[in-house]
Design a protein around this motif. Sequence first.
Motif, PDB file in Angstrom:
ATOM      1  N   TYR A  23       0.839  -1.197   0.000  1.00 22.50           N
ATOM      2  CA  TYR A  23       0.000   0.000   0.000  1.00 22.50           C
ATOM      3  C   TYR A  23       0.875   1.249   0.000  1.00 22.50           C
ATOM      4  O   TYR A  23       1.961   1.252   0.577  1.00 22.50           O
ATOM      5  N   TYR A  69       0.388   5.272   1.211  1.00 20.27           N
ATOM      6  CA  TYR A  69      -0.432   6.263   1.881  1.00 20.27           C
ATOM      7  C   TYR A  69       0.257   7.622   1.800  1.00 20.27           C
ATOM      8  O   TYR A  69       1.479   7.727   1.830  1.00 20.27           O
ATOM      9  N   GLN A 120       0.341  11.375   3.818  1.00 22.13           N
ATOM     10  CA  GLN A 120      -0.020  12.037   5.057  1.00 22.13           C
ATOM     11  C   GLN A 120       0.303  13.513   4.958  1.00 22.13           C
ATOM     12  O   GLN A 120       1.428  13.901   4.650  1.00 22.13           O
ATOM     13  N   LEU A 162      -3.978   9.170   7.429  1.00 22.60           N
ATOM     14  CA  LEU A 162      -3.342   8.630   6.241  1.00 22.60           C
ATOM     15  C   LEU A 162      -4.402   8.370   5.174  1.00 22.60           C
ATOM     16  O   LEU A 162      -5.431   7.747   5.438  1.00 22.60           O
ATOM     17  N   LEU A 197      -5.182   6.727   1.380  1.00 23.89           N
ATOM     18  CA  LEU A 197      -4.669   5.674   0.513  1.00 23.89           C
ATOM     19  C   LEU A 197      -4.551   6.153  -0.921  1.00 23.89           C
ATOM     20  O   LEU A 197      -5.509   6.681  -1.500  1.00 23.89           O
ATOM     21  N   PHE A 213       4.161  13.689   3.334  1.00 22.19           N
ATOM     22  CA  PHE A 213       4.920  12.553   3.862  1.00 22.19           C
ATOM     23  C   PHE A 213       4.273  11.296   3.305  1.00 22.19           C
ATOM     24  O   PHE A 213       3.056  11.120   3.410  1.00 22.19           O
ATOM     25  N   LEU A 261       4.015   7.157   3.078  1.00 24.35           N
ATOM     26  CA  LEU A 261       4.295   5.914   3.800  1.00 24.35           C
ATOM     27  C   LEU A 261       3.885   4.721   2.967  1.00 24.35           C
ATOM     28  O   LEU A 261       2.794   4.675   2.409  1.00 24.35           O
ATOM     29  N   GLY A 287      -4.090  -9.349   4.544  1.00 27.75           N
ATOM     30  CA  GLY A 287      -4.833  -8.230   5.094  1.00 27.75           C
ATOM     31  C   GLY A 287      -4.654  -8.075   6.593  1.00 27.75           C
ATOM     32  O   GLY A 287      -5.467  -7.447   7.263  1.00 27.75           O
ATOM     33  N   ARG A 288      -3.593  -8.627   7.120  1.00 31.77           N
ATOM     34  CA  ARG A 288      -3.279  -8.540   8.550  1.00 31.77           C
ATOM     35  C   ARG A 288      -1.791  -8.271   8.700  1.00 31.77           C
ATOM     36  O   ARG A 288      -1.075  -8.160   7.738  1.00 31.77           O
ATOM     37  N   PHE A 289      -1.340  -8.209   9.902  1.00 31.50           N
ATOM     38  CA  PHE A 289       0.101  -8.101  10.182  1.00 31.50           C
ATOM     39  C   PHE A 289       0.749  -6.996   9.366  1.00 31.50           C
ATOM     40  O   PHE A 289       1.677  -7.216   8.599  1.00 31.50           O
ATOM     41  N   TYR A 290       0.205  -5.797   9.523  1.00 32.03           N
ATOM     42  CA  TYR A 290       0.696  -4.675   8.750  1.00 32.03           C
ATOM     43  C   TYR A 290       2.074  -4.244   9.242  1.00 32.03           C
ATOM     44  O   TYR A 290       2.346  -4.222  10.438  1.00 32.03           O
ATOM     45  N   PHE A 336       4.816  -0.934   8.387  1.00 30.49           N
ATOM     46  CA  PHE A 336       4.991   0.340   7.699  1.00 30.49           C
ATOM     47  C   PHE A 336       6.473   0.625   7.494  1.00 30.49           C
ATOM     48  O   PHE A 336       7.314   0.281   8.337  1.00 30.49           O
ATOM     49  N   GLY A 337       6.775   1.286   6.378  1.00 30.83           N
ATOM     50  CA  GLY A 337       8.126   1.764   6.140  1.00 30.83           C
ATOM     51  C   GLY A 337       8.389   3.026   6.941  1.00 30.83           C
ATOM     52  O   GLY A 337       7.512   3.521   7.651  1.00 30.83           O
ATOM     53  N   SER A 338       9.591   3.546   6.813  1.00 31.02           N
ATOM     54  CA  SER A 338       9.990   4.720   7.598  1.00 31.02           C
ATOM     55  C   SER A 338       9.573   6.024   6.952  1.00 31.02           C
ATOM     56  O   SER A 338       9.691   7.080   7.563  1.00 31.02           O
ATOM     57  N   TYR A 388      -7.039  -1.176  15.017  1.00 33.30           N
ATOM     58  CA  TYR A 388      -5.642  -0.958  15.335  1.00 33.30           C
ATOM     59  C   TYR A 388      -5.445   0.405  15.975  1.00 33.30           C
ATOM     60  O   TYR A 388      -6.146   1.358  15.639  1.00 33.30           O
ATOM     61  N   SER A 423       7.655   7.066  11.259  1.00 35.23           N
ATOM     62  CA  SER A 423       6.640   6.144  10.765  1.00 35.23           C
ATOM     63  C   SER A 423       5.651   5.788  11.871  1.00 35.23           C
ATOM     64  O   SER A 423       5.708   6.330  12.975  1.00 35.23           O
ATOM     65  N   ARG A 459     -13.977  -7.833   3.717  1.00 30.81           N
ATOM     66  CA  ARG A 459     -12.886  -7.150   3.037  1.00 30.81           C
ATOM     67  C   ARG A 459     -12.967  -7.259   1.530  1.00 30.81           C
ATOM     68  O   ARG A 459     -12.381  -6.481   0.821  1.00 30.81           O
ATOM     69  N   GLY A 498      -7.873  -5.689   2.196  1.00 35.11           N
ATOM     70  CA  GLY A 498      -7.321  -5.475   3.511  1.00 35.11           C
ATOM     71  C   GLY A 498      -6.812  -4.080   3.767  1.00 35.11           C
ATOM     72  O   GLY A 498      -6.032  -3.879   4.683  1.00 35.11           O
TER      73      GLY A 498
END
Lengths: 111, 115
Positions: A33, A35, A37, A43, A45, A88, A90, A97-100, A102-104, B33, B42, B96, B101
């Motif tokens: 993904y 995003y 900001q 955020l 999309l 910014f 990201l 679709g879980r366990f997201y 994110f980059g820096s 979340y 981040s 979803r 997701g």
Amino acid sequence: DGGITQSPKYLFRKEGQNVTLSCEQNLNHDAMYWYRQDPGQGLRLIYYSQIVNDFQKGDIAEGYSVSREKKESFPLTVTSAQKNPTAFYLCASSKLGRFYTFGSGTRLTVV
Amino acid sequence: ELKVEQNPLFLSMQEGKNYTIYCNYSTTSDRLYWYRQDPGKSLESLFVLLSNGAVKQEGRLMASLDTKARLSTLHITAAVHDLSATYFCAGHPADRGSTLGRLYFGRGTQLTVWP
């Protein structure tokens, strides 16, 4: 260690110029993904992708383009059609679709 | 589409005080979340809430989820300066389907803790 790498950290764009933001992950995540900001905003999309060679527009796709030629990579191009690109950015990835993760982030400024 | 509303957007509180940030969402979400963001950085994952009545705590922060009310809260206990940051809640629709997701974010709550 697995993770997401965004580069560069800071990017300056001249008027009328296209620039590309890099996003690479080694988490074996399927979905990726982008995003945007802005100060005081959540955020939003831009684009997202679940599989190689397939991606969908998000809420603010105008003036942006992406590609997904490899599972690990999801670069974002900010085109000259994006009139207000200072923000910014990201990148994120997820497994099923879980366990997201994110980059820096990349801070893009128009000069 | 899932709409996520946080309030307050700005919160200034004295060290040692308690306060709650609220996150309302518009349609059924199967997980909620909470993230923390420091300026120019981040997102740091704080909590993932999976089911109605879920409560999670980490240090001075406690998050809860009420799926019937479509409400999640982030409670701050005895705030300290180090908690100063922007806090976001985010969720995705239970169905979803074609949304792959994606997360829908609130606008964030900018927390400042002063001595």
